[in-house]
Design a protein around this motif. Structure first.
Motif, PDB file in Angstrom:
ATOM      1  N   MET A   3       0.838  -1.205   0.000  1.00 48.93           N
ATOM      2  CA  MET A   3       0.000   0.000   0.000  1.00 48.93           C
ATOM      3  C   MET A   3       0.870   1.250   0.000  1.00 48.93           C
ATOM      4  SD  MET A   3      -3.087  -0.893  -0.232  1.00 48.93           S
ATOM      5  CE  MET A   3      -4.018   0.571   0.244  1.00 48.93           C
ATOM      6  N   GLU A   4       1.648   1.386  -1.045  1.00 53.64           N
ATOM      7  CA  GLU A   4       2.571   2.505  -1.132  1.00 53.64           C
ATOM      8  C   GLU A   4       1.796   3.800  -1.355  1.00 53.64           C
ATOM      9  OE1 GLU A   4       6.531   3.615  -3.712  1.00 53.64           O
ATOM     10  OE2 GLU A   4       5.535   1.692  -4.050  1.00 53.64           O
ATOM     11  N   MET A   5       2.166   4.828  -0.625  1.00 51.32           N
ATOM     12  CA  MET A   5       1.511   6.124  -0.811  1.00 51.32           C
ATOM     13  C   MET A   5       1.896   6.717  -2.158  1.00 51.32           C
ATOM     14  SD  MET A   5      -0.528   7.270   1.532  1.00 51.32           S
ATOM     15  CE  MET A   5      -0.453   9.039   1.205  1.00 51.32           C
ATOM     16  N   LYS A   6       0.920   7.358  -2.782  1.00 52.06           N
ATOM     17  CA  LYS A   6       1.234   8.079  -4.011  1.00 52.06           C
ATOM     18  C   LYS A   6       1.813   9.423  -3.600  1.00 52.06           C
ATOM     19  CE  LYS A   6      -1.864   5.744  -7.031  1.00 52.06           C
ATOM     20  NZ  LYS A   6      -2.896   5.802  -8.031  1.00 52.06           N
ATOM     21  N   THR A   7       3.117   9.523  -3.708  1.00 55.05           N
ATOM     22  CA  THR A   7       3.780  10.645  -3.049  1.00 55.05           C
ATOM     23  C   THR A   7       4.394  11.641  -4.016  1.00 55.05           C
ATOM     24  OG1 THR A   7       5.701   9.208  -2.917  1.00 55.05           O
ATOM     25  CG2 THR A   7       4.345   9.408  -0.939  1.00 55.05           C
ATOM     26  N   ILE A   8       4.422  11.328  -5.289  1.00 49.61           N
ATOM     27  CA  ILE A   8       5.128  12.228  -6.186  1.00 49.61           C
ATOM     28  C   ILE A   8       4.219  13.374  -6.615  1.00 49.61           C
ATOM     29  CG2 ILE A   8       6.380  12.432  -8.369  1.00 49.61           C
ATOM     30  CD1 ILE A   8       7.348   9.602  -7.979  1.00 49.61           C
ATOM     31  N   ASN A   9       4.455  14.546  -6.047  1.00 51.37           N
ATOM     32  CA  ASN A   9       3.680  15.727  -6.428  1.00 51.37           C
ATOM     33  C   ASN A   9       4.352  16.410  -7.622  1.00 51.37           C
ATOM     34  OD1 ASN A   9       5.887  17.121  -5.438  1.00 51.37           O
ATOM     35  ND2 ASN A   9       4.843  17.842  -3.604  1.00 51.37           N
ATOM     36  N   GLU A  10       3.824  17.548  -8.026  1.00 58.57           N
ATOM     37  CA  GLU A  10       4.340  18.219  -9.221  1.00 58.57           C
ATOM     38  C   GLU A  10       5.829  18.562  -9.089  1.00 58.57           C
ATOM     39  OE1 GLU A  10       1.853  21.428 -10.525  1.00 58.57           O
ATOM     40  OE2 GLU A  10       0.043  20.212 -10.433  1.00 58.57           O
ATOM     41  N   ASN A  11       6.213  19.073  -7.937  1.00 60.99           N
ATOM     42  CA  ASN A  11       7.620  19.460  -7.758  1.00 60.99           C
ATOM     43  C   ASN A  11       8.560  18.265  -7.813  1.00 60.99           C
ATOM     44  OD1 ASN A  11       6.992  22.173  -7.534  1.00 60.99           O
ATOM     45  ND2 ASN A  11       6.761  22.067  -5.307  1.00 60.99           N
ATOM     46  N   ALA A  12       8.157  17.183  -7.158  1.00 60.08           N
ATOM     47  CA  ALA A  12       8.969  15.965  -7.175  1.00 60.08           C
ATOM     48  C   ALA A  12       9.018  15.398  -8.594  1.00 60.08           C
ATOM     49  CB  ALA A  12       8.407  14.944  -6.198  1.00 60.08           C
ATOM     50  N   ALA A  13       7.888  15.439  -9.285  1.00 59.99           N
ATOM     51  CA  ALA A  13       7.820  14.927 -10.664  1.00 59.99           C
ATOM     52  C   ALA A  13       8.789  15.705 -11.555  1.00 59.99           C
ATOM     53  CB  ALA A  13       6.398  15.036 -11.193  1.00 59.99           C
ATOM     54  N   ASN A  73       2.961   6.576  -9.560  1.00 61.34           N
ATOM     55  CA  ASN A  73       3.379   7.030  -8.236  1.00 61.34           C
ATOM     56  C   ASN A  73       2.987   8.472  -7.946  1.00 61.34           C
ATOM     57  OD1 ASN A  73       5.036   4.647  -7.179  1.00 61.34           O
ATOM     58  ND2 ASN A  73       5.842   4.955  -9.228  1.00 61.34           N
ATOM     59  N   GLY A  74       2.332   9.098  -8.913  1.00 58.83           N
ATOM     60  CA  GLY A  74       2.011  10.515  -8.780  1.00 58.83           C
ATOM     61  C   GLY A  74       0.720  10.780  -8.020  1.00 58.83           C
ATOM     62  N   THR A  75       0.604  11.990  -7.523  1.00 59.05           N
ATOM     63  CA  THR A  75      -0.636  12.436  -6.888  1.00 59.05           C
ATOM     64  C   THR A  75      -1.730  12.527  -7.961  1.00 59.05           C
ATOM     65  OG1 THR A  75      -0.053  14.734  -7.308  1.00 59.05           O
ATOM     66  CG2 THR A  75       0.612  13.820  -5.172  1.00 59.05           C
ATOM     67  N   ASN A  76      -2.973  12.710  -7.537  1.00 61.09           N
ATOM     68  CA  ASN A  76      -4.083  12.832  -8.493  1.00 61.09           C
ATOM     69  C   ASN A  76      -3.835  13.928  -9.514  1.00 61.09           C
ATOM     70  OD1 ASN A  76      -5.485  10.737  -7.424  1.00 61.09           O
ATOM     71  ND2 ASN A  76      -6.893  11.989  -6.229  1.00 61.09           N
ATOM     72  N   ASN A  77      -3.306  15.034  -9.021  1.00 55.25           N
ATOM     73  CA  ASN A  77      -3.054  16.172  -9.900  1.00 55.25           C
ATOM     74  C   ASN A  77      -2.034  15.833 -10.980  1.00 55.25           C
ATOM     75  OD1 ASN A  77      -3.865  18.757 -10.482  1.00 55.25           O
ATOM     76  ND2 ASN A  77      -2.100  19.680  -9.447  1.00 55.25           N
ATOM     77  N   VAL A  78      -0.962  15.174 -10.575  1.00 54.41           N
ATOM     78  CA  VAL A  78       0.079  14.748 -11.515  1.00 54.41           C
ATOM     79  C   VAL A  78      -0.529  13.785 -12.540  1.00 54.41           C
ATOM     80  CG1 VAL A  78       2.201  13.359 -11.722  1.00 54.41           C
ATOM     81  CG2 VAL A  78       2.052  15.172 -10.003  1.00 54.41           C
ATOM     82  N   GLN A  80      -3.665  13.504 -13.479  1.00 53.68           N
ATOM     83  CA  GLN A  80      -4.601  14.217 -14.340  1.00 53.68           C
ATOM     84  C   GLN A  80      -3.884  14.918 -15.499  1.00 53.68           C
ATOM     85  OE1 GLN A  80      -8.214  14.578 -12.280  1.00 53.68           O
ATOM     86  NE2 GLN A  80      -8.149  13.776 -14.294  1.00 53.68           N
ATOM     87  N   ILE A  81      -2.797  15.595 -15.175  1.00 55.95           N
ATOM     88  CA  ILE A  81      -2.057  16.341 -16.196  1.00 55.95           C
ATOM     89  C   ILE A  81      -1.383  15.384 -17.178  1.00 55.95           C
ATOM     90  CG2 ILE A  81      -0.095  17.913 -16.556  1.00 55.95           C
ATOM     91  CD1 ILE A  81      -1.072  19.407 -14.011  1.00 55.95           C
ATOM     92  N   ILE A  82      -0.858  14.278 -16.661  1.00 57.04           N
ATOM     93  CA  ILE A  82      -0.244  13.278 -17.552  1.00 57.04           C
ATOM     94  C   ILE A  82      -1.305  12.700 -18.497  1.00 57.04           C
ATOM     95  CG2 ILE A  82       0.866  11.004 -17.657  1.00 57.04           C
ATOM     96  CD1 ILE A  82       2.479  11.826 -15.145  1.00 57.04           C
ATOM     97  N   GLU A  83      -2.494  12.420 -17.971  1.00 57.00           N
ATOM     98  CA  GLU A  83      -3.572  11.905 -18.830  1.00 57.00           C
ATOM     99  C   GLU A  83      -3.963  12.923 -19.898  1.00 57.00           C
ATOM    100  OE1 GLU A  83      -7.121  10.362 -16.924  1.00 57.00           O
ATOM    101  OE2 GLU A  83      -5.895   9.284 -15.463  1.00 57.00           O
ATOM    102  N   ASN A  84      -4.172  14.164 -19.459  1.00 58.42           N
ATOM    103  CA  ASN A  84      -4.728  15.179 -20.359  1.00 58.42           C
ATOM    104  C   ASN A  84      -3.728  15.719 -21.374  1.00 58.42           C
ATOM    105  OD1 ASN A  84      -7.208  14.950 -19.146  1.00 58.42           O
ATOM    106  ND2 ASN A  84      -6.789  16.565 -17.665  1.00 58.42           N
TER     107      ASN A  84
END
Length: 131
Positions: A3-13, A73-78, A80-84
């Protein structure tokens, strides 16, 4: 199950992308200074389009796999942007390649991205159906 946390936010990405894409690192740094994560993803798309023009399919495949790792591994926001932006650009990749090249790209595409791409294509067909 892990159950790894999705921890990669925009800055980390962005930090990962600087390493993944050394040839466009300068551009990534400039865009990240403006907090423009979408711009950074768009820069990677443009970079891949250039690689496709040079028929560097294997490099493109590798880059798509790296982006999939960020996606998973990205947050929802990350995500979303990768999808779009990133996955959305596969349509133009398809237009840019011949059938054989596209089949190779698609075949080695992570399942995640295949599903998203297929759904986007279906939605577009529904939205843009000529009545």
């Amino acid at each position: 199950k892990n159950m790894e946390m999705k921890t990669i936010n925009e800055n980390a990405a962005i930090e990962h992308l600087k390493v993944f894409y050394p040839t466009i690192q300068k551009e990534i740094v400039q865009l990240s200074a403006q907090d423009n994560f979408a711009g950074v993803i768009q820069a990677t798309v443009n970079h891949l389009k250039n690689l496709l023009q040079q028929s560097k399919i294997n490099i493109v495949n590798h880059n798509i796999k790296m982006m999939d790792w960020l996606y998973r591994n990205g947050t929802n926001n990350v995500q979303q942007i990768i999808e779009n932006l990133f996955v959305r650009s596969f349509r133009s990749f398809k237009k840019q390649t011949d059938t054989h090249q596209w089949n190779i790209l698609y075949q080695y595409m992570p399942v995640n991205f295949q599903k998203i791409y297929t759904n986007q294509t279906k939605m577009d067909e529904i939205l843009f159906k000529k009545h």
